[in-house]
Design an enzyme around this catalytic site. Structure first.
Site, PDB file in Angstrom:
ATOM      1  N   GLY A 240       0.811  -1.216   0.000  1.00 12.82           N
ATOM      2  CA  GLY A 240       0.000   0.000   0.000  1.00 12.82           C
ATOM      3  C   GLY A 240       0.841   1.261   0.000  1.00 12.82           C
ATOM      4  O   GLY A 240       0.688   2.126  -0.844  1.00 12.82           O
ATOM      5  N   ALA A 511       0.711  -0.638  13.864  1.00 11.31           N
ATOM      6  CA  ALA A 511       1.085  -1.744  14.746  1.00 11.31           C
ATOM      7  C   ALA A 511       0.850  -1.411  16.212  1.00 11.31           C
ATOM      8  O   ALA A 511       0.195  -2.171  16.943  1.00 11.31           O
ATOM      9  CB  ALA A 511       2.554  -2.117  14.509  1.00 11.31           C
ATOM     10  N   ASN A 617       7.797  -7.726  16.994  1.00 10.91           N
ATOM     11  CA  ASN A 617       8.267  -8.933  16.325  1.00 10.91           C
ATOM     12  C   ASN A 617       9.508  -8.563  15.532  1.00 10.91           C
ATOM     13  O   ASN A 617       9.406  -7.956  14.461  1.00 10.91           O
ATOM     14  CB  ASN A 617       7.186  -9.509  15.402  1.00 10.91           C
ATOM     15  CG  ASN A 617       7.607 -10.822  14.749  1.00 10.91           C
ATOM     16  OD1 ASN A 617       8.745 -11.001  14.334  1.00 10.91           O
ATOM     17  ND2 ASN A 617       6.679 -11.752  14.648  1.00 10.91           N
ATOM     18  N   LYS A 619      11.486 -10.100  13.608  1.00 11.29           N
ATOM     19  CA  LYS A 619      11.602 -10.609  12.235  1.00 11.29           C
ATOM     20  C   LYS A 619      10.790  -9.753  11.264  1.00 11.29           C
ATOM     21  O   LYS A 619      11.299  -9.325  10.225  1.00 11.29           O
ATOM     22  CB  LYS A 619      11.149 -12.067  12.174  1.00 11.29           C
ATOM     23  CG  LYS A 619      11.258 -12.679  10.776  1.00 11.29           C
ATOM     24  CD  LYS A 619      10.893 -14.153  10.762  1.00 11.29           C
ATOM     25  CE  LYS A 619      12.000 -14.993  11.383  1.00 11.29           C
ATOM     26  NZ  LYS A 619      11.746 -16.449  11.182  1.00 11.29           N
ATOM     27  N   GLN A 624      10.313  -4.819   7.554  1.00 11.94           N
ATOM     28  CA  GLN A 624       9.823  -3.476   7.267  1.00 11.94           C
ATOM     29  C   GLN A 624      10.967  -2.493   7.056  1.00 11.94           C
ATOM     30  O   GLN A 624      10.938  -1.667   6.148  1.00 11.94           O
ATOM     31  CB  GLN A 624       8.925  -3.005   8.406  1.00 11.94           C
ATOM     32  CG  GLN A 624       7.561  -3.649   8.404  1.00 11.94           C
ATOM     33  CD  GLN A 624       6.816  -3.370   7.117  1.00 11.94           C
ATOM     34  OE1 GLN A 624       6.409  -2.246   6.855  1.00 11.94           O
ATOM     35  NE2 GLN A 624       6.668  -4.381   6.284  1.00 11.94           N
ATOM     36  N   GLY A 690       7.763   1.057  10.554  1.00 10.48           N
ATOM     37  CA  GLY A 690       7.654   0.742   9.138  1.00 10.48           C
ATOM     38  C   GLY A 690       8.093   1.851   8.207  1.00 10.48           C
ATOM     39  O   GLY A 690       8.470   1.584   7.069  1.00 10.48           O
ATOM     40  N   GLU A 691       8.027   3.106   8.656  1.00 12.89           N
ATOM     41  CA  GLU A 691       8.421   4.219   7.794  1.00 12.89           C
ATOM     42  C   GLU A 691       9.781   4.793   8.182  1.00 12.89           C
ATOM     43  O   GLU A 691      10.420   5.475   7.386  1.00 12.89           O
ATOM     44  CB  GLU A 691       7.344   5.305   7.831  1.00 12.89           C
ATOM     45  CG  GLU A 691       6.036   4.797   7.231  1.00 12.89           C
ATOM     46  CD  GLU A 691       4.929   5.831   7.233  1.00 12.89           C
ATOM     47  OE1 GLU A 691       4.979   6.760   8.064  1.00 12.89           O
ATOM     48  OE2 GLU A 691       4.012   5.711   6.420  1.00 12.89           O
TER      49      GLU A 691
END
Length: 732
Positions: A240, A511, A617, A619, A624, A690-691
């Site tokens: 996305g 998350a 997590n 992993k 990410q 993630g970013e």
């Protein structure tokens, strides 16, 4: 549940399941090709017809007429949707332009018509038979031209602290440079795609969307029907990056097409429409001015950014990290928005910080060189533990210095020669570079429903989405930790608007917020279990499928019984984000090799050190971060939407012309997570990551190229044509 005081010890701190590098629980479905994506929902719509969107051939103007005769007579055609027969369509809160043109055309490839046919090939062939007559009007497509113009088509917004102009004028050492970043396209594997079916006056859309409730609300508003008459289902999403935050033409036209055709309709945006019809990252022109003492203390920092968008759109806030990343008493940050007639600019992975750090972190390196300081030490010297605009507001956690120091040691930064073009290996010039990483931590209200059945199985339901980030797994880990069951005893159901409204996936908030919502629901379920078992909830412990208190052990399965237990709750966040500045930090280190004769760049090593609260997590979090690092390499070296400044469209609007990194472009990537928790953020004590992985990477690559060659490029991407002719003389 409301989170308005710092988190204390709670069941998540056991870290029996949370914090462990578990495989994704949806991995088998994806690797075997059995995960049902939106366009593949043959199980729910076996008789679906196929829709094909015709995009506008002009960037600005109006539709005079559409000759449909040949298309309607084509084999297999069931219906043709245009603005004339689509019914009255409104506009949602999140779209700048309307999703179906007519009579006005607002940007190139804006949807003009949808052809519905028995097969995709028939729909595509018939769409080419439509004859659209346009009345073209002049448009503005050049950001640099808009910036230079004097007709005041720009909107300015400034934030100031102290007296920047005076402090910069008096600074002992100064930097004043301009940097540019181009338009970027989303290039996720799965395009925007939807399958829609009407059941009476209600519509169900299986779609690829990050924010279920936002899009459900906007679809209802656009169609002019009650929200309760719209159901969105999006359990699996093939990427996305922000492009699927909002309602797009595929979803709307699938719904309208299904209503007119009176049968389910599938619509997937062809790749050129992903570039020209959906959102993209807007180009920027950024001027950065920094003044410092001869000892390296920043006294004045100014960052102004120009970007363009459709009328009603927002600027790319490329200056937001500059408001918080470095100390400095006198500050100016400002955005300048030009009205352009290009497709809509909006969220793309780390909007604001990603392009902003591409400029700022080169500027920091340039000033460090002027001062004769090591780039790591210059950043360390100008660290701040408080919001520079509000010294009374501290960061909840800020370990930028540790990220820099840890990365420097791991990457053997001390061996680097600060003087450019000093290290040669055969035909390659070798250089290393770094950049700080920064991304604000955001939280969003998020809800979940949790069921416990007579088998001892815990089922979590929430409209949270998984865009390839691992949401299924971390939500399962949260429920398993809270209820004291193995992860195999947890079932997670996501992406359905009939489930409680969650934070959704976006802005690096997903998350932490979504797991906090599951935490809240599990707290309520623990209380319900204890009450039914006749145990004291305040002292009850949950482990091995049992609840224990007061010397009694009772199995969860027996407590649930045949009827089971179902609870629902929502995590709401108080004002801790106002009391404490919540951000994530990191440091990127890169080594490159530049061909002495062709100026081709090869990335050889990459390292990211991240401080982002508890890692739920490791992993999936590493996955990410390395994905963000890869996108950062693309932004640094190859990604650029080429604008046709006469016709107003992105020329290289497919994956043949718009280059992104492939396996051969990416070397070994190492990721280090600092061991930290942030009790101000949520009961999970986590933050987003993630970013953060993309933030600063482009500048680290550009700084490494400068170290290798002595060629400073301030206009991205750093392609070989910008290096050739300026390479060290030894290459000749």
């Amino acid at each position: 549940m409301k989170f308005d005081t710092p988190a204390t010890t709670n069941p998540i701190d056991q870290l029996k399941v949370v914090g462990q590098p578990l495989d994704r629980i949806d991995g088998a479905l994806k690797t075997t090709g059995t995960a049902p994506y939106a366009y593949e929902r043959h199980d729910v719509a076996p008789d679906a017809a196929y829709g094909y969107i015709l995009g506008a051939a002009i960037a600005k103007g109006r539709i005079v007429a559409i000759d449909q005769a040949r298309a309607r007579a084509a084999p297999g055609v069931i219906a043709i949707v245009t603005a004339e027969n689509a019914g009255k369509l409104g506009k949602g809160n999140f779209n700048t332009a309307r999703l179906l043109a007519g009579p006005t055309v607002e940007h190139y490839h804006q949807a003009v018509a949808l052809v519905v046919a028995e097969t995709f090939e028939q729909a595509r062939a018939a769409a080419q038979l439509l004859r659209v007559e346009y009345a073209r009007t002049e448009g503005d497509f050049d950001l640099a031209g808009a910036k230079a113009s004097t007709d005041k088509r720009t909107t300015d917004s400034n934030k100031t602290v102290g007296d920047f102009s005076d402090a910069f004028g008096k600074a002992e050492v100064k930097l004043d440079e301009t940097y540019t970043t181009p338009d970027h396209s989303h290039a996720m594997m799965e395009p925007m795609a939807s399958t829609a079916a009407w059941r009476g006056d209600k519509v169900v859309v299986w779609t690829s969307n990050q924010m279920i409730d936002w899009t459900r609300t906007d679809l209802a508003s656009t169609l002019g029907i009650p929200k309760d008459n719209v159901r969105l289902v999006s359990p699996f999403i093939g990427g996305g990056f922000g492009a699927k935050l909002f309602l797009r033409a595929d979803t709307l036209l699938a719904a309208v097409g299904a209503r007119i055709a009176r049968r389910p309709v599938k619509v997937a945006l062809q790749r050129p429409l992903v570039a020209n019809n959906t959102t993209h990252r807007p180009a920027t022109i950024q001027r950065i001015r920094i003044g410092a003492t001869r000892q390296g203390k920043i006294t004045a920092i100014g960052h102004e950014s120009w970007s363009g968008n459709l009328v009603g759109g927002k600027p790319e806030n490329a200056v937001q990290q500059t408001q918080l990343l470095y100390a400095g008493e006198h500050r100016l940050t400002g955005t300048r928005l030009a009205s352009l007639d290009l497709p809509e600019g909006n969220a793309m992975r780390a909007p604001g910080e990603a392009p902003g750090l591409m400029a700022l972190e080169i500027a920091i390196d340039e000033l460090a060189e002027k001062l004769g300081m090591d780039p790591v030490e210059f950043r360390v010297l100008n660290d701040t533990q408080v919001d520079p605009a509000n010294p009374n507001r501290r960061f909840s956690q800020r370990r930028l210095i540790e990220c820099l120091r840890t990365g420097a040691q791991r990457f053997e930064w001390a061996q680097r020669n600060a003087k450019p073009a000093q290290r040669r290996e055969g035909r390659w010039w070798i250089g290393t570079g770094l950049a700080a990483a920064f991304r604000n931590n955001q939280v969003m209200k998020s809800g979940a429903r949790v069921r416990l059945d007579g088998r001892g199985i815990v089922t979590v339901e929430t409209d949270m989405t998984d865009i390839g980030t691992g949401s299924y797994t971390i939500i399962a880990q949260t429920a398993a930790e809270m209820m004291g069951v193995p992860i195999e005893k947890v079932v997670v159901r996501l992406g359905d608007s009939s489930f409680p409204v969650s934070a959704g996936s976006g802005g690096q908030w997903g998350a932490n917020s979504a797991t906090a919502g599951v935490y809240a629901a599990c707290v309520k379920l623990r209380e319900a279990v204890a009450q039914r078992a006749g145990l004291d909830a305040s002292t009850a412990s949950f482990a091995d499928g049992m609840v224990r208190a007061g010397g009694r052990n009772v199995s969860l399965a027996s407590v649930a019984g045949e009827g089971g237990l179902v609870v629902e709750d929502t995590m709401e966040f108080g004002d801790l984000t106002k009391q404490y500045q919540q951000s994530t930090f990191g440091a990127h280190f890169v080594e490159v090799a530049v061909d002495a004769y062709t100026a081709e760049v090869r990335v050889r090593r990459m390292l990211a050190v991240c401080a982002a609260g508890r890692i739920l997590n490791p992993k999936s979090a590493r996955s990410q971060v390395i994905g963000g690092m890869t996108m950062g390499v693309g932004a640094a070296l190859m990604e650029e939407l080429a604008v046709d400044k006469r016709q107003g469209f992105f020329v290289n609007h497919d994956l043949a012309g718009y280059e992104v990194p492939v396996h051969a472009d990416i070397p070994h990537q190492e990721v280090i997570f600092l061991d930290e928790t942030d009790p101000m953020s949520s009961p999970m004590k986590a933050k987003g990551v993630g970013e953060l992985g993309i933030c600063g990477v482009g500048a680290a690559v550009a700084n490494a190229i400068y170290n290798a060659t002595g060629v400073r490029v301030r206009d991205y991407p750093v392609t070989l044509d910008k290096l050739l002719g300026r390479m060290p003389s030894e290459a000749i």
